[in-house]
Design a protein around this motif. Structure first.
Motif, PDB file in Angstrom:
ATOM      1  N   VAL A 167      13.964  11.428   8.063  1.00  0.00           N
ATOM      2  CA  VAL A 167      14.051  11.927   6.690  1.00  0.00           C
ATOM      3  C   VAL A 167      13.819  10.762   5.731  1.00  0.00           C
ATOM      4  O   VAL A 167      14.583   9.801   5.709  1.00  0.00           O
ATOM      5  CB  VAL A 167      15.428  12.572   6.420  1.00  0.00           C
ATOM      6  N   THR A 168      12.741  10.851   4.948  1.00  0.00           N
ATOM      7  CA  THR A 168      12.433   9.818   3.957  1.00  0.00           C
ATOM      8  C   THR A 168      13.133  10.175   2.642  1.00  0.00           C
ATOM      9  O   THR A 168      12.947  11.270   2.105  1.00  0.00           O
ATOM     10  CB  THR A 168      10.912   9.723   3.715  1.00  0.00           C
ATOM     11  N   ILE A 169      13.930   9.255   2.135  1.00  0.00           N
ATOM     12  CA  ILE A 169      14.722   9.484   0.930  1.00  0.00           C
ATOM     13  C   ILE A 169      13.951   9.045  -0.315  1.00  0.00           C
ATOM     14  O   ILE A 169      13.401   7.938  -0.357  1.00  0.00           O
ATOM     15  CB  ILE A 169      16.065   8.729   0.996  1.00  0.00           C
TER      16      ILE A 169
ATOM     17  N   VAL B  77      22.153   4.286   0.051  1.00  0.00           N
ATOM     18  CA  VAL B  77      20.792   4.489   0.560  1.00  0.00           C
ATOM     19  C   VAL B  77      19.789   4.168  -0.549  1.00  0.00           C
ATOM     20  O   VAL B  77      20.035   4.421  -1.720  1.00  0.00           O
ATOM     21  CB  VAL B  77      20.616   5.946   1.061  1.00  0.00           C
ATOM     22  N   SER B  78      18.678   3.574  -0.190  1.00  0.00           N
ATOM     23  CA  SER B  78      17.702   3.135  -1.191  1.00  0.00           C
ATOM     24  C   SER B  78      16.464   4.018  -1.186  1.00  0.00           C
ATOM     25  O   SER B  78      16.190   4.739  -0.219  1.00  0.00           O
ATOM     26  CB  SER B  78      17.308   1.675  -0.944  1.00  0.00           C
ATOM     27  N   ASP B  79      15.702   3.949  -2.259  1.00  0.00           N
ATOM     28  CA  ASP B  79      14.484   4.740  -2.397  1.00  0.00           C
ATOM     29  C   ASP B  79      13.473   4.321  -1.325  1.00  0.00           C
ATOM     30  O   ASP B  79      13.213   3.140  -1.122  1.00  0.00           O
ATOM     31  CB  ASP B  79      13.891   4.524  -3.788  1.00  0.00           C
ATOM     32  N   GLY B  80      12.916   5.309  -0.621  1.00  0.00           N
ATOM     33  CA  GLY B  80      11.950   5.030   0.429  1.00  0.00           C
ATOM     34  C   GLY B  80      12.567   4.782   1.793  1.00  0.00           C
ATOM     35  O   GLY B  80      11.850   4.683   2.792  1.00  0.00           O
ATOM     36  N   GLN B  81      13.885   4.693   1.873  1.00  0.00           N
ATOM     37  CA  GLN B  81      14.535   4.460   3.158  1.00  0.00           C
ATOM     38  C   GLN B  81      14.376   5.683   4.055  1.00  0.00           C
ATOM     39  O   GLN B  81      14.414   6.824   3.591  1.00  0.00           O
ATOM     40  CB  GLN B  81      16.024   4.146   2.943  1.00  0.00           C
ATOM     41  N   VAL B  82      14.190   5.456   5.340  1.00  0.00           N
ATOM     42  CA  VAL B  82      14.009   6.537   6.305  1.00  0.00           C
ATOM     43  C   VAL B  82      15.271   6.652   7.157  1.00  0.00           C
ATOM     44  O   VAL B  82      15.698   5.674   7.790  1.00  0.00           O
ATOM     45  CB  VAL B  82      12.783   6.291   7.200  1.00  0.00           C
ATOM     46  N   LEU B  83      15.873   7.830   7.157  1.00  0.00           N
ATOM     47  CA  LEU B  83      17.052   8.084   7.976  1.00  0.00           C
ATOM     48  C   LEU B  83      16.604   8.712   9.293  1.00  0.00           C
ATOM     49  O   LEU B  83      15.783   9.636   9.303  1.00  0.00           O
ATOM     50  CB  LEU B  83      18.025   9.025   7.253  1.00  0.00           C
TER      51      LEU B  83
ATOM     52  N   ALA C 249       0.834  -1.205   0.000  1.00  0.00           N
ATOM     53  CA  ALA C 249       0.000   0.000   0.000  1.00  0.00           C
ATOM     54  C   ALA C 249       0.867   1.252   0.000  1.00  0.00           C
ATOM     55  O   ALA C 249       0.583   2.230  -0.715  1.00  0.00           O
ATOM     56  CB  ALA C 249      -0.922  -0.010   1.216  1.00  0.00           C
ATOM     57  N   TYR C 250       1.942   1.235   0.787  1.00  0.00           N
ATOM     58  CA  TYR C 250       2.833   2.394   0.832  1.00  0.00           C
ATOM     59  C   TYR C 250       3.490   2.634  -0.532  1.00  0.00           C
ATOM     60  O   TYR C 250       3.529   3.769  -1.012  1.00  0.00           O
ATOM     61  CB  TYR C 250       3.915   2.184   1.890  1.00  0.00           C
ATOM     62  N   ARG C 251       4.007   1.584  -1.138  1.00  0.00           N
ATOM     63  CA  ARG C 251       4.686   1.748  -2.426  1.00  0.00           C
ATOM     64  C   ARG C 251       3.736   2.278  -3.500  1.00  0.00           C
ATOM     65  O   ARG C 251       4.104   3.121  -4.315  1.00  0.00           O
ATOM     66  CB  ARG C 251       5.288   0.417  -2.862  1.00  0.00           C
ATOM     67  N   ARG C 252       2.491   1.781  -3.482  1.00  0.00           N
ATOM     68  CA  ARG C 252       1.515   2.235  -4.471  1.00  0.00           C
ATOM     69  C   ARG C 252       1.213   3.726  -4.286  1.00  0.00           C
ATOM     70  O   ARG C 252       1.216   4.492  -5.255  1.00  0.00           O
ATOM     71  CB  ARG C 252       0.229   1.418  -4.327  1.00  0.00           C
ATOM     72  N   LEU C 253       1.000   4.145  -3.050  1.00  0.00           N
ATOM     73  CA  LEU C 253       0.680   5.552  -2.793  1.00  0.00           C
ATOM     74  C   LEU C 253       1.890   6.447  -3.018  1.00  0.00           C
ATOM     75  O   LEU C 253       1.770   7.538  -3.588  1.00  0.00           O
ATOM     76  CB  LEU C 253       0.176   5.700  -1.351  1.00  0.00           C
ATOM     77  N   ALA C 254       3.057   6.000  -2.563  1.00  0.00           N
ATOM     78  CA  ALA C 254       4.264   6.817  -2.720  1.00  0.00           C
ATOM     79  C   ALA C 254       4.594   7.041  -4.197  1.00  0.00           C
ATOM     80  O   ALA C 254       5.039   8.114  -4.597  1.00  0.00           O
ATOM     81  CB  ALA C 254       5.440   6.145  -2.010  1.00  0.00           C
ATOM     82  N   LYS C 255       4.333   6.034  -5.015  1.00  0.00           N
ATOM     83  CA  LYS C 255       4.609   6.159  -6.443  1.00  0.00           C
ATOM     84  C   LYS C 255       3.686   7.188  -7.094  1.00  0.00           C
ATOM     85  O   LYS C 255       4.106   7.987  -7.931  1.00  0.00           O
ATOM     86  CB  LYS C 255       4.453   4.795  -7.120  1.00  0.00           C
TER      87      LYS C 255
END
Length: 317
Positions: free
Chosen positions: A205-207, A179-185, A23-29
């Motif tokens: 921080v969401t990358i 660091v990867s896409d969607g990773q949170v620092l 669900a997160y990946r679909r919305l984030a995209k």
């Protein structure tokens, strides 16, 4: 928009971690700020989706949220406190000019307790008679969240960035290599200030990694497509190939075909415990205009050769 993380992601409270991730990946995209650069509303939705996923992806945070121990921003919820007053041997007397207590053993009692005194105690300050004793209310500061877009190569190599947080402060951020896409620092202590002696919160921080026109990423491996000429494919050749760390020389083997993959070992994402590789997919490219010489060579080869590149395809179908 609801501030419930389940509502924000559009999943039920008993959703699996895999369902939450999908669900997160679909919305984030669909809400990615790069797709809506001039739409603050979409950017706010993206940050809300990122914050919701950050909470629910963590099993312990999710458990505590479901139990009502923390709120949707990850902050501690005030828990009920029960105060117990114990009568002294001089029960019923006034102390230091304070309110008179009738004897009771616990809870909120049965006597003539001053309610304003009780409320003061609940909020961390207790007034007694003519003097006031201050007991500060200590609470950890709020967490702050931010979205940061970084270039593909900066994500692979690592970089330094200055980030302006939602409260207007600027902080220095190290984007770690790989660091990867969607990773949170998580930046400990870089969130909002605490109350009293409470520590500051953290900054999350969401990358979002921007796509690259040449390179793509599969785990720690880097992938790319390399155009080659017909003669390089037939005869083989040594060519320069771009990598995320600079060009290197690579040998195209004699008789190479389009789609063939060659490996450049150690030229992927660099990590302390090892490095990925770069996978080079060959693609034979013809010139836009076929000259007479190339045409004659092709005609002679067609007449002399019985090679059939689709023979295996026919056998399989």
């Amino acid at each position: 928009m609801s501030n419930d993380p389940y509502d924000i992601l559009g999943v039920s409270k008993d959703a699996s971690q895999d369902e939450i991730k999908k669900a997160y990946r679909r919305l984030a995209k669909s809400l990615h700020p790069d797709l809506h650069p001039d739409d603050p509303g979409k950017q706010a939705e993206f940050q809300a989706v990122s914050a919701a996923y950050d909470l629910l992806r963590d099993a312990e945070k999710r458990r505590r949220f479901d139990a009502g121990e923390i709120d949707a921003s990850g902050q501690e919820r005030p828990q009920p406190h029960y105060y117990h007053h114990y009568a002294s041997e001089n029960e019923g007397r006034r102390y230091d000019g304070g309110p008179r207590y009738e004897g009771f053993s616990g809870g909120f009692g049965r006597g003539t307790e001053d309610m304003s005194d009780l409320y003061s105690e609940l909020f961390g300050r207790r007034a007694r008679g003519g003097g006031t004793t201050h007991q500060e209310f200590h609470r950890r500061g709020p967490d702050l969240r931010y979205h940061l877009s970084v270039d593909f190569l900066d994500a692979v190599r690592g970089a330094k960035r200055t980030v302006t947080m939602p409260d207007g402060r600027s902080i220095e951020l190290t984007v770690p290599a790989g660091v990867s896409d969607g990773q949170v620092l998580r930046l400990r202590g870089k969130g909002g200030p605490g109350n009293g002696d409470g520590p500051p919160g953290d900054a999350f921080v969401t990358i979002a990694v921007k796509p690259h026109p040449v390179f793509s990423r599969d785990g720690d491996n880097i992938e790319m497509e390399l155009p080659i000429t017909v003669d390089e494919a037939v005869l083989g050749h040594k060519v320069d190939v771009p990598t995320v760390s600079g060009p290197v020389s690579m040998t195209i083997p004699e008789g190479a075909s389009s789609g063939q993959r060659l490996r450049l070992k150690g030229k992927g994402v660099q990590r302390r415990n090892g490095s990925g590789d770069q996978m080079v997919r060959l693609k034979i490219v013809l010139p836009k205009k076929i000259d007479d010489e190339m045409r004659r060579l092709a005609e002679r080869w067609r007449k002399a050769s019985d090679f059939d590149p689709r023979a295996d395809l026919r056998r399989m179908t």
